[in-house]
Enzyme design. Structure first.
Site, PDB file in Angstrom:
ATOM      1  N   LYS A 180     -12.020   0.066  -1.712  1.00  0.00           N
ATOM      2  CA  LYS A 180     -11.030   0.626  -2.634  1.00  0.00           C
ATOM      3  C   LYS A 180     -11.537   0.469  -4.072  1.00  0.00           C
ATOM      4  O   LYS A 180     -12.361   1.247  -4.515  1.00  0.00           O
ATOM      5  CB  LYS A 180      -9.677  -0.023  -2.384  1.00  0.00           C
ATOM      6  CG  LYS A 180      -9.200   0.231  -0.948  1.00  0.00           C
ATOM      7  CD  LYS A 180      -7.917  -0.448  -0.612  1.00  0.00           C
ATOM      8  CE  LYS A 180      -7.457  -0.097   0.796  1.00  0.00           C
ATOM      9  NZ  LYS A 180      -8.345  -0.638   1.862  1.00  0.00           N
ATOM     10  N   SER A 196       0.786  -1.224   0.000  1.00  0.00           N
ATOM     11  CA  SER A 196       0.000   0.000   0.000  1.00  0.00           C
ATOM     12  C   SER A 196       0.820   1.278   0.000  1.00  0.00           C
ATOM     13  O   SER A 196       0.328   2.317  -0.436  1.00  0.00           O
ATOM     14  CB  SER A 196      -0.945   0.010   1.208  1.00  0.00           C
ATOM     15  OG  SER A 196      -0.219  -0.062   2.421  1.00  0.00           O
ATOM     16  N   HIS A 210      -5.486  -3.737  -2.480  1.00  0.00           N
ATOM     17  CA  HIS A 210      -5.246  -2.746  -3.527  1.00  0.00           C
ATOM     18  C   HIS A 210      -5.121  -3.368  -4.918  1.00  0.00           C
ATOM     19  O   HIS A 210      -4.890  -2.651  -5.890  1.00  0.00           O
ATOM     20  CB  HIS A 210      -3.975  -1.950  -3.209  1.00  0.00           C
ATOM     21  CG  HIS A 210      -4.062  -1.190  -1.921  1.00  0.00           C
ATOM     22  ND1 HIS A 210      -4.563   0.091  -1.831  1.00  0.00           N
ATOM     23  CD2 HIS A 210      -3.724  -1.549  -0.651  1.00  0.00           C
ATOM     24  CE1 HIS A 210      -4.517   0.499  -0.574  1.00  0.00           C
ATOM     25  NE2 HIS A 210      -4.011  -0.475   0.163  1.00  0.00           N
TER      26      HIS A 210
END
Length: 388
Positions: free
Chosen positions: A238, A178, A206
């Site tokens: 996300k 990240s 992610h």
């Protein structure tokens, strides 16, 4: 008892340029936002595909709120497991190619719950040095022997596994890291795990939505089979643009989590409307490949522009594009300079990143335009020259 010692520690953080302050967002997540009463072009959101404010996702949320109300009302095992939750779990299982998926309220809870349900003091957990805080906390809390291997280094992992005689061995890694934006070498890590009869757990928070032809994340990106990694974690806040998280895996894994994952058992379920909205975002995520294609083009545009400016970018093929500055005070100064020019990017400082590697963590979204990326590059050039 006085809080004087806390006041001293807080003051020290300010002096070290490590003090954090919240800002108030007054608009939906989108490229142009209002923060504390001022409009900015933002490059610090995890809404990688631009789905957090998608009208179809919003409509699904509203429709489900009319049907189910707002709160989940109870834990999943009492009376809080709604039809919307169940349908989303089935869809996520099919999406990931796993037999089952289990919803959690947050990614932090998914990671804490999974590791602690699988391991105890008879076992060992092996973690990448740059793993997310939730993964590191999970490893420390579970009671297993905790070891960290060198970042994205299968040989380092192999050495540590070779020395372990634990009952169970769990290797834990981020899929996309990240703070650096690089991708874990999952095929090599999986091979090392097989050699040592270890399980591989991947937090692909992610990666989902951004990597793979249909947004299936790191496992699809590397064309891995449905049995590897054995424990696959994803977050919904996300690339999916909603909220919550899930763990996908075998029937035995999911049933074990239902029985033993305290962060699943002892908390109220996410609002059913969020689950229903996520079903819609999942459909969009899979069908609209242009979002990933546009995102890839914007990443390339930004990286080429930074190269022309002589900026130190990390090796990242993902929407996370960190510009390493070094010292925390300098990173803050550049962030503040960008803010004065109407660009909103937070400075990331220790302990989130190692000492001496403070950075501007630029994140790109399919909702951005080429012109907005060009504006960012031009503003970066101006501000950095002023700070020199």
């Amino acid at each position: 008892m006085s809080f004087d010692s806390l006041s001293e520690e807080l003051q020290q953080r300010k002096q070290q340029s490590l003090y954090r302050q919240r800002r108030t967002l007054e608009t939906p997540q989108q490229p142009m936002v209002s923060v504390d009463g001022r409009e900015y072009l933002a490059f610090c959101s995890n809404d990688y595909l631009g789905l957090a404010n998608h009208p179809d996702v919003i409509h699904s949320f509203q429709k489900a709120a009319d049907k189910y109300g707002v709160g989940g009302g109870a834990s999943h095992l009492v009376n809080g497991h709604s039809q919307a939750h169940h349908e989303l779990e089935e869809a996520l299982a099919e999406f990931t190619g796993r037999p089952r998926a289990l919803l959690f309220s947050t990614g932090y809870m998914a990671n804490i719950g999974a590791v602690n349900a699988l391991l105890d003091k008879q076992d060992a957990v092996f973690q990448d040095r740059l793993n997310h805080a939730s993964l590191l906390d999970a490893g420390l809390l579970c009671g297993a022997r905790f070891q960290r291997y060198l970042h994205n280094d299968p040989e380092s992992l192999n050495t540590r596994l070779s020395r372990s005689e634990a009952r169970r061995k769990l290797v834990v890694t981020d899929g996309v890291f990240s703070m650096d934006g690089d991708v874990a070498d999952l095929p090599s890590l999986a091979s090392v795990c097989r050699d040592h009869n270890a399980w591989l757990m991947v937090d692909d928070a992610h990666g989902f939505g951004c990597l793979g032809k249909q947004g299936g994340g790191c496992a699809e990106y590397f064309a891995m089979g449905s049995n590897s990694p054995e424990v696959l974690v994803g977050t919904l806040g996300k690339g999916f643009g909603t909220a919550g998280a899930f763990v996908a895996g075998s029937e035995e894994l999911i049933e074990t989590l239902i029985q033993h994952a305290r962060t699943y058992i002892y908390t109220t379920s996410m609002p059913p409307a969020v689950a229903a909205a996520t079903l819609t975002s999942l459909r969009i995520l899979r069908e609209e490949n242009w979002r990933r294609e546009k995102l890839e083009a914007l990443i390339q545009q930004f990286r080429e522009g930074c190269d022309d400016l002589g900026l130190d970018l990390m090796d990242s093929p993902t929407p996370i594009q960190p510009i390493v500055i070094g010292e925390s005070d300098k990173a803050i100064q550049i962030s503040q300079g960008l803010e004065r020019e109407g660009i909103f990017i937070s400075a990331i400082r220790p302990p989130t990143v190692p000492q001496g590697s403070a950075r501007l963590r630029v994140t790109l979204s399919a909702a951005h335009t080429e012109a907005q990326v060009e504006r960012l590059l031009g503003t970066l050039e101006k501000v950095i020259k002023e700070q020199a």
